[in-house]
Design an enzyme around this catalytic site. Structure first.
Site, PDB file in Angstrom:
ATOM      1  N   ASP A  41      32.518  51.448  50.263  1.00  0.00           N
ATOM      2  CA  ASP A  41      33.303  49.739  49.651  1.00  0.00           C
ATOM      3  C   ASP A  41      33.140  48.961  50.638  1.00  0.00           C
ATOM      4  O   ASP A  41      32.539  49.956  52.012  1.00  0.00           O
ATOM      5  CB  ASP A  41      34.706  50.380  49.383  1.00  0.00           C
ATOM      6  CG  ASP A  41      35.638  48.867  48.112  1.00  0.00           C
ATOM      7  OD1 ASP A  41      35.939  49.097  47.204  1.00  0.00           O
ATOM      8  OD2 ASP A  41      35.783  47.716  49.033  1.00  0.00           O
ATOM      9  N   ASP A  69      28.334  47.339  51.831  1.00  0.00           N
ATOM     10  CA  ASP A  69      28.521  45.913  51.018  1.00  0.00           C
ATOM     11  C   ASP A  69      27.225  45.767  49.968  1.00  0.00           C
ATOM     12  O   ASP A  69      26.176  45.691  50.159  1.00  0.00           O
ATOM     13  CB  ASP A  69      27.602  44.704  52.196  1.00  0.00           C
ATOM     14  CG  ASP A  69      27.918  43.508  51.335  1.00  0.00           C
ATOM     15  OD1 ASP A  69      27.956  43.204  50.227  1.00  0.00           O
ATOM     16  OD2 ASP A  69      28.623  42.564  52.240  1.00  0.00           O
ATOM     17  N   SER A 143      32.839  43.333  32.069  1.00  0.00           N
ATOM     18  CA  SER A 143      33.970  42.440  31.711  1.00  0.00           C
ATOM     19  C   SER A 143      34.371  41.756  30.561  1.00  0.00           C
ATOM     20  O   SER A 143      33.140  41.820  29.604  1.00  0.00           O
ATOM     21  CB  SER A 143      34.633  41.364  32.054  1.00  0.00           C
ATOM     22  OG  SER A 143      35.472  40.069  32.293  1.00  0.00           O
ATOM     23  N   TYR A 156      31.558  32.969  36.508  1.00  0.00           N
ATOM     24  CA  TYR A 156      31.840  34.827  36.771  1.00  0.00           C
ATOM     25  C   TYR A 156      30.720  35.287  35.180  1.00  0.00           C
ATOM     26  O   TYR A 156      30.598  36.595  35.296  1.00  0.00           O
ATOM     27  CB  TYR A 156      33.055  34.521  36.152  1.00  0.00           C
ATOM     28  CG  TYR A 156      33.924  36.558  36.186  1.00  0.00           C
ATOM     29  CD1 TYR A 156      33.938  37.248  37.307  1.00  0.00           C
ATOM     30  CD2 TYR A 156      34.932  36.798  34.970  1.00  0.00           C
ATOM     31  CE1 TYR A 156      34.835  38.009  37.684  1.00  0.00           C
ATOM     32  CE2 TYR A 156      35.182  37.789  34.815  1.00  0.00           C
ATOM     33  CZ  TYR A 156      35.481  39.033  35.941  1.00  0.00           C
ATOM     34  OH  TYR A 156      35.734  40.072  36.080  1.00  0.00           O
ATOM     35  N   SER A 159      27.773  35.795  35.056  1.00  0.00           N
ATOM     36  CA  SER A 159      27.411  36.446  35.905  1.00  0.00           C
ATOM     37  C   SER A 159      27.294  38.195  35.119  1.00  0.00           C
ATOM     38  O   SER A 159      26.899  39.610  35.028  1.00  0.00           O
ATOM     39  CB  SER A 159      28.258  37.154  37.095  1.00  0.00           C
ATOM     40  OG  SER A 159      29.653  37.611  37.321  1.00  0.00           O
TER      41      SER A 159
HETATM   42  N1  LIG Z   1      41.232  42.825  37.176  1.00  0.00           N
HETATM   43  C1  LIG Z   1      40.355  42.241  35.561  1.00  0.00           C
HETATM   44  O1  LIG Z   1      41.581  41.208  35.366  1.00  0.00           O
HETATM   45  C2  LIG Z   1      38.924  42.714  35.347  1.00  0.00           C
HETATM   46  C3  LIG Z   1      38.704  43.293  35.931  1.00  0.00           C
HETATM   47  N2  LIG Z   1      36.689  43.259  36.096  1.00  0.00           N
HETATM   48  C4  LIG Z   1      36.070  44.108  36.486  1.00  0.00           C
HETATM   49  O2  LIG Z   1      36.160  45.625  37.550  1.00  0.00           O
HETATM   50  C5  LIG Z   1      35.847  44.883  38.607  1.00  0.00           C
HETATM   51  C6  LIG Z   1      36.807  45.574  39.813  1.00  0.00           C
HETATM   52  O3  LIG Z   1      37.965  44.511  39.711  1.00  0.00           O
HETATM   53  P1  LIG Z   1      39.483  44.359  40.424  1.00  0.00           P
HETATM   54  O4  LIG Z   1      39.676  46.401  40.909  1.00  0.00           O
HETATM   55  O5  LIG Z   1      39.908  43.958  39.455  1.00  0.00           O
HETATM   56  O6  LIG Z   1      38.882  44.125  41.515  1.00  0.00           O
HETATM   57  P2  LIG Z   1      39.454  44.043  42.728  1.00  0.00           P
HETATM   58  O7  LIG Z   1      39.455  43.277  43.736  1.00  0.00           O
HETATM   59  O8  LIG Z   1      40.621  44.699  43.085  1.00  0.00           O
HETATM   60  O9  LIG Z   1      38.433  45.526  43.710  1.00  0.00           O
HETATM   61  C7  LIG Z   1      37.504  45.205  43.674  1.00  0.00           C
HETATM   62  C8  LIG Z   1      36.717  46.376  44.357  1.00  0.00           C
HETATM   63  O10 LIG Z   1      35.278  46.276  45.063  1.00  0.00           O
HETATM   64  C9  LIG Z   1      35.361  46.014  46.299  1.00  0.00           C
HETATM   65  N3  LIG Z   1      34.140  44.871  46.930  1.00  0.00           N
HETATM   66  C10 LIG Z   1      34.539  43.749  46.516  1.00  0.00           C
HETATM   67  N4  LIG Z   1      32.829  43.314  46.782  1.00  0.00           N
HETATM   68  C11 LIG Z   1      32.262  44.266  47.448  1.00  0.00           C
HETATM   69  C12 LIG Z   1      30.362  43.904  47.767  1.00  0.00           C
HETATM   70  N5  LIG Z   1      30.280  43.135  48.474  1.00  0.00           N
HETATM   71  N6  LIG Z   1      30.538  45.671  47.915  1.00  0.00           N
HETATM   72  C13 LIG Z   1      30.974  46.089  48.069  1.00  0.00           C
HETATM   73  N7  LIG Z   1      32.308  46.625  47.922  1.00  0.00           N
HETATM   74  C14 LIG Z   1      33.264  45.217  46.676  1.00  0.00           C
HETATM   75  C15 LIG Z   1      36.798  45.724  46.734  1.00  0.00           C
HETATM   76  O11 LIG Z   1      36.856  45.816  48.206  1.00  0.00           O
HETATM   77  C16 LIG Z   1      37.769  46.346  45.579  1.00  0.00           C
HETATM   78  O12 LIG Z   1      37.597  47.655  46.589  1.00  0.00           O
HETATM   79  C17 LIG Z   1      34.924  43.894  38.997  1.00  0.00           C
HETATM   80  O13 LIG Z   1      33.726  44.048  38.567  1.00  0.00           O
HETATM   81  C18 LIG Z   1      35.738  42.715  38.396  1.00  0.00           C
HETATM   82  O14 LIG Z   1      34.641  41.868  37.783  1.00  0.00           O
HETATM   83  C19 LIG Z   1      36.774  43.491  34.718  1.00  0.00           C
HETATM   84  C20 LIG Z   1      37.409  42.789  33.487  1.00  0.00           C
HETATM   85  C21 LIG Z   1      38.713  42.475  33.973  1.00  0.00           C
HETATM   86  C1  LIG Z   2      40.739  34.295  35.133  1.00  0.00           C
HETATM   87  C2  LIG Z   2      41.195  36.181  35.388  1.00  0.00           C
HETATM   88  C3  LIG Z   2      40.058  37.066  34.581  1.00  0.00           C
HETATM   89  C4  LIG Z   2      39.535  38.279  35.598  1.00  0.00           C
HETATM   90  C5  LIG Z   2      38.547  39.034  35.518  1.00  0.00           C
HETATM   91  C6  LIG Z   2      38.196  39.357  33.901  1.00  0.00           C
HETATM   92  O1  LIG Z   2      36.949  40.024  34.081  1.00  0.00           O
HETATM   93  C7  LIG Z   2      39.541  39.708  32.675  1.00  0.00           C
HETATM   94  C8  LIG Z   2      38.248  38.949  30.898  1.00  0.00           C
HETATM   95  C9  LIG Z   2      39.176  38.749  29.803  1.00  0.00           C
HETATM   96  C10 LIG Z   2      39.244  38.409  28.770  1.00  0.00           C
HETATM   97  C11 LIG Z   2      38.284  37.124  28.921  1.00  0.00           C
HETATM   98  C12 LIG Z   2      36.916  37.022  28.696  1.00  0.00           C
HETATM   99  C13 LIG Z   2      36.241  36.639  27.667  1.00  0.00           C
HETATM  100  C14 LIG Z   2      37.423  36.524  26.187  1.00  0.00           C
HETATM  101  C15 LIG Z   2      35.785  35.964  24.871  1.00  0.00           C
HETATM  102  C16 LIG Z   2      35.648  36.016  24.153  1.00  0.00           C
HETATM  103  C17 LIG Z   2      36.268  37.980  24.176  1.00  0.00           C
HETATM  104  C18 LIG Z   2      35.223  38.409  22.842  1.00  0.00           C
HETATM  105  C19 LIG Z   2      35.701  39.927  22.127  1.00  0.00           C
HETATM  106  C20 LIG Z   2      35.432  40.132  20.576  1.00  0.00           C
HETATM  107  O2  LIG Z   2      36.370  40.694  19.517  1.00  0.00           O
HETATM  108  O3  LIG Z   2      34.564  39.743  20.035  1.00  0.00           O
END
Ligand SMILES: NC(=O)C1=CN([C@@H]2O[C@H](COP(=O)(O)OP(=O)(O)OC[C@H]3O[C@@H](n4cnc5c(N)ncnc54)[C@H](O)[C@@H]3O)[C@@H](O)[C@H]2O)C=CC1
Ligand SMILES: CCCCCC(=O)/C=C/C=C\C/C=C\C/C=C\CCCC(=O)O
Length: 263
Positions: A41, A69, A143, A156, A159
């Protein structure tokens, strides 16, 4: 595990990570008698406090923190090499690092998508059976936004669609090439973490769409971190899962088949 110190996986080490130790260890013949974890991290401050807690609980010999990183190729390469030198092998990679900020969209692609690809290619140098590795499994955190559009976050969304597409194609490429490495992805809904805070500021040019995002949060609800970790271990330990995208909702989890354009 990359991106391990705050958010989705942070609290889970104490609660349920090692509960899956036996199933994970059973998958590879060269594993020792305990699960060893390298946490990569870029967040040094959070790392130090979590490492103190974890080493008390599980012992120093089972844990390694490496500052890294994912945007920096040499840092990722050095971190994997250090993990190999310390533990003797790498069998599971969790590509979890991710950010959300629609204003700095190029950086978001760089961390969320390019970072996943970079770490995958570098870890294959160690896991690939054709290069003397023991095989393994890679789980990428995408996600629900990797499956459908999160309208307030177009980049996002791009990505995360990229992560799902890369996972599916890389899985097939690995299988056809005989690498012995499975590749899957996790697609969680909203999880209460730092990334899921201060949302209007993260939406950049689309901050005016915050109310629609809130409606989506109310529709989907909030997923617990432990549900994400359980889903992660399903993808690690179920050897039939390769190229899978596992959706994690509040009430259930389910697999999303890839759409076929040839049927
Ligand atoms: N929180 C949410 O609602 C959701 C999050 N995600 C995904 O889950 C993953 C984790 O997210 P969270 O735990 O929510 O976020 P967070 O911000 O709480 O944690 C992210 C972690 O990644 C590390 N990080 C960020 N940039 C980095 C880099 N360049 N190199 C190395 N480490 C790095 C941070 O230091 C941190 O430990 C992400 O890929 C996010 O897109 C997916 C769906 C929902
Ligand atoms: C703005 C906060 C973003 C938090 C990070 C994240 O990745 C959360 C995403 C959660 C849900 C929303 C994304 C897309 C929803 C669209 C379609 C889902 C389709 C599922 C299905 O049943 O087909």
């Amino acid at each position: 595990m990359i991106g391990a110190f705050v958010g989705i996986f942070e609290a889970q080490f104490s609660q349920c990570f090692w509960a899956h130790e036996e199933a994970a260890l059973g998958l590879w013949t060269d594993c020792g008698s305990s699960l060893q974890v390298a946490l990569l991290d870029m967040n040094k401050t959070e790392a130090e406090s979590l490492m103190q807690t974890l080493t008390k609980q599980y012992g120093q010999e089972r844990l390694l923190f490496l500052h890294c990183d994912v945007e920096q190729e040499e840092q990722v390469k050095a971190a994997f090499q250090k993990t190999m030198d310390t533990f003797g092998g790498i069998h599971i990679l969790c590509n979890n690092a991710g950010i959300l900020n629609e204003s700095t969209w190029e950086k978001m692609i760089s961390v969320n998508l390019v970072g996943v690809i970079r770490a995958t290619y570098l870890v294959l140098e160690h896991m690939n059976k054709l290069k003397g590795g023991q095989g393994g499994v890679i789980v990428n955190t995408a996600s629900l936004a990797g499956i459908g559009p999160l309208v307030s976050c177009p980049v996002y969304t791009a990505s995360k669609h990229g992560v799902v597409g890369f996972t599916r194609a890389m899985s097939a490429a690995s299988a056809l090439s005989g690498y012995g490495v499975r590749v899957n992805c996790l697609c969680p809904g909203f999880v209460q973490t730092g990334l899921f805070s201060n949302i209007p500021a993260r939406l950049g040019p689309f901050s005016h769409l915050k109310d629609g995002t809130q409606l989506l949060v109310e529709k989907f609800g909030i997923v617990n971190m432990s549900q994400v970790v359980e889903a992660f271990f399903e993808l690690v330990t179920d050897e039939t899962k390769d190229g899978a995208a596992l959706l994690v909702f509040q009430q259930e989890r389910k697999y999303m088949p890839a759409v076929s354009v040839t049927d």
